[in-house]
Write an enzyme that holds these catalytic residues in place. Structure first.
Site, PDB file in Angstrom:
ATOM      1  CE  LYS A 196      37.259  -5.828 -14.694  1.00  0.00           C
ATOM      2  NZ  LYS A 196      36.327  -4.227 -14.441  1.00  0.00           N
ATOM      3  CE  LYS A 218      41.128  -0.183 -13.126  1.00  0.00           C
ATOM      4  NZ  LYS A 218      39.704  -0.068 -12.941  1.00  0.00           N
ATOM      5  CD  GLU A 234      39.914 -15.013  -9.321  1.00  0.00           C
ATOM      6  OE1 GLU A 234      38.829 -14.372  -7.467  1.00  0.00           O
ATOM      7  OE2 GLU A 234      40.944 -14.684  -8.570  1.00  0.00           O
ATOM      8  CE  LYS A 249      34.787  -5.751 -17.755  1.00  0.00           C
ATOM      9  NZ  LYS A 249      34.550  -4.500 -16.625  1.00  0.00           N
TER      10      LYS A 249
END
Ligand code: PBG
Length: 325
Positions: A196, A218, A234, A249
């Site tokens: 993400k 973020k 990841e 995403k």
């Protein structure tokens, strides 16, 4: 070689083209994101997401039945939490009678076979609008994953089939898998938002839930979009930790990442066509600058061609209409 080989022979008619199509789309490919609010008889349009609504539980129940009837069999629940219930630790996320927990039970009661997935992250519950607990303007990793694991367990206890951690903290998948196993929920699945990216495509979603970060951004937890290999690291880690489905995403701008992962992993890959992508399609369609149906279909096929077998998208209902046309 020409003239023995003429590639146009496989394009001569619609029926031939359909016969040789490599990728197809079906209503069963979709996960439908749904936004839930407190109250009753509420169906309010999200300004930056035309034709998409926040709904109260009574409307959610009707919507779940409608979705099932048209062949959409998976939903992903998000809740809009009143400001009064927000704090730094996201305590309300663990309330067994909180809005998310009620929403899970509501959908499961309306359509027991519906695959119910839930967002696991603190941002809708956080007074700071961050996905984790804040300490001195930093996002605490290890304390946050304790809360996320309890949140996931609470969703499982309410009947969720899959929990979907969207927070990007390190080690959260392992923590969640462990707490589920220890509490006798071995069949509750984990769909991890494994790759993400910190993206400006999420703006309309944050309007929908009133969950924009109160300070900063973020980027210390979501991924840097300059990077490609990191997505593999990841995702492989999340699979090792127990993820059943992995996700990339945003969607269309990240097809390369979907392709990379599909060459590396054996678990199902989901693509999330996010709120900003939906908003752009709707805005251009509203100006009559694009053919909405044709472009939605073209983008959805692109996800499948890239290697996603699952698509989370606000266009799911439109897609079913397009497929049935
Ligand atoms: C919350 C979450 C977000 C989205 C899904 N879960 C927003 C964010 O990370 O800021 C975005 C979905 C969308 O834009 O459609 N962690």
């Amino acid at each position: 070689m020409f003239p023995l080989q003429r590639n146009r022979r496989l394009r001569t008619s619609a029926a031939v083209r359909e016969l040789v199509q490599e990728y197809k789309l079906s209503s069963t490919d979709f996960i439908v994101p749904l936004f839930v609010v407190e109250g009753s008889k509420i169906k309010e349009e999200i300004p930056s997401m035309p034709d998409y609504y926040r709904m109260s539980l009574d409307i959610l129940e009707e919507e779940a039945k409608n979705l099932w009837d048209i062949g959409l069999k998976s939903v992903l629940l998000f809740v809009k939490v009143p400001d009064l219930l927000k704090n730094n630790e996201g305590t309300e996320a663990l309330n067994s009678n909180g809005l998310m927990q009620k929403a899970i039970r509501c959908v499961k009661k309306a359509v027991p076979e519906m695959v119910v997935m839930t967002d696991v992250a603190l941002d809708p519950y956080s007074s700071y609008g961050h996905d984790g607990i804040v300490k001195k303007e930093e996002i605490e990793n290890d304390q946050t994953i304790e809360v996320l694991a309890k949140m996931a367990l609470s969703h499982a206890q309410s009947g969720a089939d899959f929990v979907a951690p969207s927070d990007m903290m390190d080690g959260r998948i392992e923590h969640i898998r462990e707490i589920l196993e220890m509490n006798s929920f071995p069949h509750t699945g984990i769909m991890s938002y494994s790759a993400k990216y910190a993206s400006s495509f999420y703006g309309p979603f944050r309007d929908a839930l009133d969950s924009a970060p109160g300070f900063g951004d973020k980027k210390t937890y979501q991924m840097d979009f300059h990077n490609r290999k990191e997505a593999i690291t990841e995702t492989l880690l999340d699979i090792e930790e127990g993820a059943d489905i992995v996700m990339v995403k945003p969607g269309i701008a990240y097809l390369d990442i979907i392709r990379d992962l599909s060459e590396q992993v054996e678990v199902p890959i989901a693509a999330y066509q996010v709120s900003g992508e939906y908003a752009m399609l709707k805005a251009a369609a509203d100006k009559n600058w694009i053919d909405y149906d044709a472009l939605v279909y073209e983008q959805l096929i692109a996800f499948k061609r890239a290697g996603a077998s699952i698509i989370a998208s606000y266009t799911a209902k439109d897609a079913v209409r397009i497929l049935n046309a």
